[in-house]
Design a protein around this motif. Structure first.
Motif, mmCIF file in Angstrom:
data_model
loop_
_atom_site.group_PDB
_atom_site.id
_atom_site.type_symbol
_atom_site.label_atom_id
_atom_site.label_comp_id
_atom_site.label_asym_id
_atom_site.label_seq_id
_atom_site.Cartn_x
_atom_site.Cartn_y
_atom_site.Cartn_z
ATOM 1 N N CYS A 138 -26.641 16.659 18.425
ATOM 2 C CA CYS A 138 -25.664 16.781 17.345
ATOM 3 C C CYS A 138 -26.201 16.063 16.106
ATOM 4 C CB CYS A 138 -24.308 16.219 17.755
ATOM 5 S SG CYS A 138 -24.281 14.461 18.085
ATOM 6 N N VAL A 139 -25.479 16.214 15.006
ATOM 7 C CA VAL A 139 -25.826 15.510 13.775
ATOM 8 C C VAL A 139 -25.397 14.057 13.935
ATOM 9 C CG1 VAL A 139 -25.416 15.352 11.292
ATOM 10 C CG2 VAL A 139 -25.602 17.595 12.377
ATOM 11 N N GLN A 140 -26.310 13.150 13.614
ATOM 12 C CA GLN A 140 -26.067 11.720 13.730
ATOM 13 C C GLN A 140 -26.550 11.018 12.469
ATOM 14 O OE1 GLN A 140 -27.466 10.348 17.743
ATOM 15 N NE2 GLN A 140 -28.120 12.483 17.889
ATOM 16 N N TYR A 184 -29.338 13.238 10.554
ATOM 17 C CA TYR A 184 -30.395 13.981 11.240
ATOM 18 C C TYR A 184 -29.789 14.661 12.455
ATOM 19 C CZ TYR A 184 -30.582 10.411 14.895
ATOM 20 O OH TYR A 184 -30.258 9.574 15.921
ATOM 21 N N TYR A 185 -30.437 15.706 12.923
ATOM 22 C CA TYR A 185 -29.991 16.431 14.109
ATOM 23 C C TYR A 185 -30.914 16.077 15.257
ATOM 24 C CZ TYR A 185 -28.620 20.308 17.120
ATOM 25 O OH TYR A 185 -28.164 21.061 18.167
ATOM 26 N N GLY A 186 -30.360 15.490 16.307
ATOM 27 C CA GLY A 186 -31.191 15.074 17.425
ATOM 28 C C GLY A 186 -30.387 14.887 18.697
ATOM 29 N N LEU A 187 -31.107 14.582 19.767
ATOM 30 C CA LEU A 187 -30.464 14.345 21.054
ATOM 31 C C LEU A 187 -29.509 13.163 20.955
ATOM 32 C CD1 LEU A 187 -33.227 14.511 23.817
ATOM 33 C CD2 LEU A 187 -31.622 16.275 23.126
ATOM 34 N N LEU A 188 -28.401 13.275 21.632
ATOM 35 C CA LEU A 188 -27.483 12.155 21.762
ATOM 36 C C LEU A 188 -27.977 11.340 22.958
ATOM 37 C CD1 LEU A 188 -24.993 11.087 20.399
ATOM 38 C CD2 LEU A 188 -23.605 12.456 21.922
ATOM 39 N N PRO A 239 -30.018 22.306 13.336
ATOM 40 C CA PRO A 239 -28.883 22.574 14.216
ATOM 41 C C PRO A 239 -28.880 23.982 14.825
ATOM 42 C CG PRO A 239 -28.138 21.531 12.203
ATOM 43 C CD PRO A 239 -29.592 21.883 12.007
ATOM 44 N N ALA A 240 -29.719 24.866 14.349
ATOM 45 C CA ALA A 240 -29.803 26.218 14.913
ATOM 46 C C ALA A 240 -30.737 26.254 16.130
ATOM 47 C CB ALA A 240 -30.272 27.212 13.862
ATOM 48 N N ARG A 241 -31.324 25.105 16.484
ATOM 49 C CA ARG A 241 -32.228 25.043 17.639
ATOM 50 C C ARG A 241 -31.555 24.281 18.774
ATOM 51 N NH1 ARG A 241 -37.368 26.616 16.899
ATOM 52 N NH2 ARG A 241 -38.191 25.265 18.518
ATOM 53 N N VAL A 242 -31.909 24.642 19.986
ATOM 54 C CA VAL A 242 -31.443 23.931 21.175
ATOM 55 C C VAL A 242 -32.655 23.605 22.040
ATOM 56 C CG1 VAL A 242 -29.146 24.974 21.213
ATOM 57 C CG2 VAL A 242 -30.999 26.065 22.457
ATOM 58 N N VAL A 251 -37.967 22.811 26.858
ATOM 59 C CA VAL A 251 -38.205 24.056 26.127
ATOM 60 C C VAL A 251 -37.208 24.132 24.974
ATOM 61 C CG1 VAL A 251 -39.181 25.299 28.074
ATOM 62 C CG2 VAL A 251 -36.728 25.357 27.703
ATOM 63 N N ALA A 252 -37.611 24.762 23.892
ATOM 64 C CA ALA A 252 -36.752 24.898 22.713
ATOM 65 C C ALA A 252 -36.586 26.370 22.371
ATOM 66 C CB ALA A 252 -37.368 24.156 21.533
ATOM 67 N N SER A 253 -35.447 26.652 21.742
ATOM 68 C CA SER A 253 -35.180 28.026 21.285
ATOM 69 C C SER A 253 -34.160 27.981 20.160
ATOM 70 C CB SER A 253 -34.683 28.900 22.436
ATOM 71 O OG SER A 253 -33.463 28.405 22.928
ATOM 72 N N HIS A 254 -34.029 29.123 19.474
ATOM 73 C CA HIS A 254 -32.995 29.271 18.442
ATOM 74 C C HIS A 254 -31.728 29.775 19.095
ATOM 75 C CE1 HIS A 254 -34.560 28.442 14.520
ATOM 76 N NE2 HIS A 254 -35.687 29.076 14.794
ATOM 77 N N LEU A 255 -30.604 29.430 18.492
ATOM 78 C CA LEU A 255 -29.304 29.932 18.986
ATOM 79 C C LEU A 255 -29.186 31.415 18.790
ATOM 80 C CD1 LEU A 255 -26.871 27.174 17.718
ATOM 81 C CD2 LEU A 255 -27.626 27.568 20.036
#
Length: 99
Positions: free
Chosen positions: A16-18, A26-30, A83-86, A95-99
């Protein structure tokens, strides 16, 4: 080692945004330093904007996941502050991808 939240059915890691120490967004892992309690995990879902009625909103579907410092950093690199990536953790691989 840091702990993240992993959605069991999909392997998705909660991000999430933190705000960093300089108050910059920034957008990163919680992440947590210790195994998060159910209350902390519920707060994490709320912080990420995931409500109980959402498909991923069932707290029982989320589990704490201990990551190495390297894996936590790599997951954030793969998110690219976007934020469009997971990112997901499956079979020991991020692994990463776009929503």
């Amino acid at each position: 080692m840091p702990y993240a939240m992993r959605h069991s059915p999909t392997g998705t890691l909660l991000a999430c945004v933190q705000r960093n120490g300089y108050k910059l967004a920034y957008y990163g892992l919680l992440l947590w330093e210790n195994d998060p309690s159910p209350a902390q995990m519920s707060e994490g879902l709320a912080e990420a904007g995931i409500e109980p009625k959402d498909p991923a909103g069932n707290l029982a579907d989320w589990e704490p996941l201990m990551l190495s410092e390297h894996d936590a950093k790599m997951a954030n690199v793969k998110l690219r502050n976007d934020p469009a990536r997971v990112v997901a953790y499956r079979d020991g691989v991020i692994v990463a991808s776009h929503l």
